[in-house]
Structure formats: structure tokens, C-alpha cells
Design an enzyme around this catalytic site. Structure first.
Site, mmCIF file in Angstrom:
data_model
loop_
_atom_site.group_PDB
_atom_site.id
_atom_site.type_symbol
_atom_site.label_atom_id
_atom_site.label_comp_id
_atom_site.label_asym_id
_atom_site.label_seq_id
_atom_site.Cartn_x
_atom_site.Cartn_y
_atom_site.Cartn_z
ATOM 1 N N GLU A 34 17.712 27.091 38.145
ATOM 2 C CA GLU A 34 16.338 27.146 37.237
ATOM 3 C C GLU A 34 16.754 26.669 35.778
ATOM 4 O OE1 GLU A 34 15.124 31.419 37.205
ATOM 5 O OE2 GLU A 34 15.212 31.183 39.583
ATOM 6 N N CYS A 35 17.480 25.475 35.829
ATOM 7 C CA CYS A 35 17.933 24.679 34.553
ATOM 8 C C CYS A 35 16.995 23.455 34.339
ATOM 9 C CB CYS A 35 19.321 24.553 34.661
ATOM 10 S SG CYS A 35 20.107 23.774 33.151
ATOM 11 N N GLY A 36 16.744 23.079 33.126
ATOM 12 C CA GLY A 36 16.251 21.511 32.778
ATOM 13 C C GLY A 36 16.968 20.619 33.515
#
Length: 159
Positions: A34-36
Site C-alpha cells: 500500500e505504498c506509492g
């Protein structure tokens, strides 16, 4: 000590010796779902498809230490990586990559290739490049796109 001295649990719960990867060039990455930078899974998989063979492996290690960006269980992470990015390279159980509880492998990697100002990993998708002899030869910031590592990896394979 060498990289081959370490073991890690796969995302499916099996103990795996890094000695199993001896003689291969390795790209070891701390990942998050769930990271950029999560779309880098696509680039990592493409790199693995193009270069991955008997001479190269990508090893993914989920980590939830940066902004709580990988909160799921190992099973949820495995399903996410497969369904969204078709990940077929080896993934390992969630680990810590910095601090007192850092996995011994990441303590070793960061001692061999320090980052800017400090050894600590600063964010998800930090990448460590290991040559065929098990030497940690480079470290890349999360912003470094996997495709930009292809030439260096191919040079190490050919060395």
C-alpha cells in the site's frame, strides 16, 4: 559471514537458506502493498521476466515499518502480489528491515552497503544488488526504477 549464511521464511512459511541462491545475481527488495512505490512490483516482475533465469533472482521481503503500508498477513500479501502484479519471483514472510528487531539479513545488507548519511533503510522498495559470489555490490533508493537496473544486472551475470 556472507549472504549465504542467512535463512528466511518464505511467504508460504517454509525456511529457506540463501545458500539456495548461490552463484546467482540477486536483487533483494523490501516491499509494501500500500505504498506509492507499490507499482514497482510491475517493473520488478518485468525485470524478472526479461532477465530472470538460472543466473538471476529477485527476492521480495514485505515490510510494514514505513507508514504501516503492508498491514496484511503473509497470505494476503501473496494473494495481492499475484493478483495485481503477477509476481512470480520469490517472496518472503514479512520482516522488519531496521531497528533492533531487523531481520539479520537486512542488518547484514545495510552494514555492507550504507545509505546516504546512515545505514538505515529509509523507505519501502530499497534495493540491494548482490553478485554471483554473494557480495553486496550496490544499494538503490526506492525511487530507482527496476528497469534502470537491468544493464548493471546483466553486466554482473556476464562477469
Amino acid at each position: 559471514m556472507s549472504i549465504y549464511s542467512y535463512h528466511a521464511k518464505t511467504i508460504h512459511g517454509e525456511d529457506k537458506s540463501l545458500r539456495d541462491f548461490e552463484g546467482k545475481v540477486l536483487l533483494i527488495v523490501n516491499t509494501a502493498s500500500e505504498c506509492g512505490f507499490t507499482p514497482q512490483f510491475q517493473g520488478l516482475q518485468k525485470l524478472y521476466d526479461e532477465v530472470g533465469n538460472d543466473n538471476f533472482e529477485i527476492l521480495g521481503f514485505p515490510c510494514n515499518q514505513f507508514g504501516g503500508q503492508d498491514p496484511g498477513s503473509d497470505g494476503e500479501i501473496a494473494a495481492f502480489c499475484s493478483a495485481n502484479y503477477g509476481v512470480s519471483f520469490p517472496m518472503f514472510s514479512k520482516v522488519e528491515v531496521k531497528g533492533d528487531n531487523a531481520h539479520p539479513l537486512f542488518k547484514y545488507l545495510t552494514s555492507e552497503q550504507k545509505g546516504i548519511l546512515t545505514e538505515d533503510i529509509k523507505w519501502n522498495f530499497t534495493k540491494f544488488l548482490v553478485d554471483k559470489n554473494g557480495d553486496v555490490v550496490d544499494r538503490f533508493a526506492p525511487q530507482k526504477e527496476p528497469a534502470k537496473l537491468k544493464k548493471e544486472i546483466e553486466n554482473l551475470i556476464g562477469a
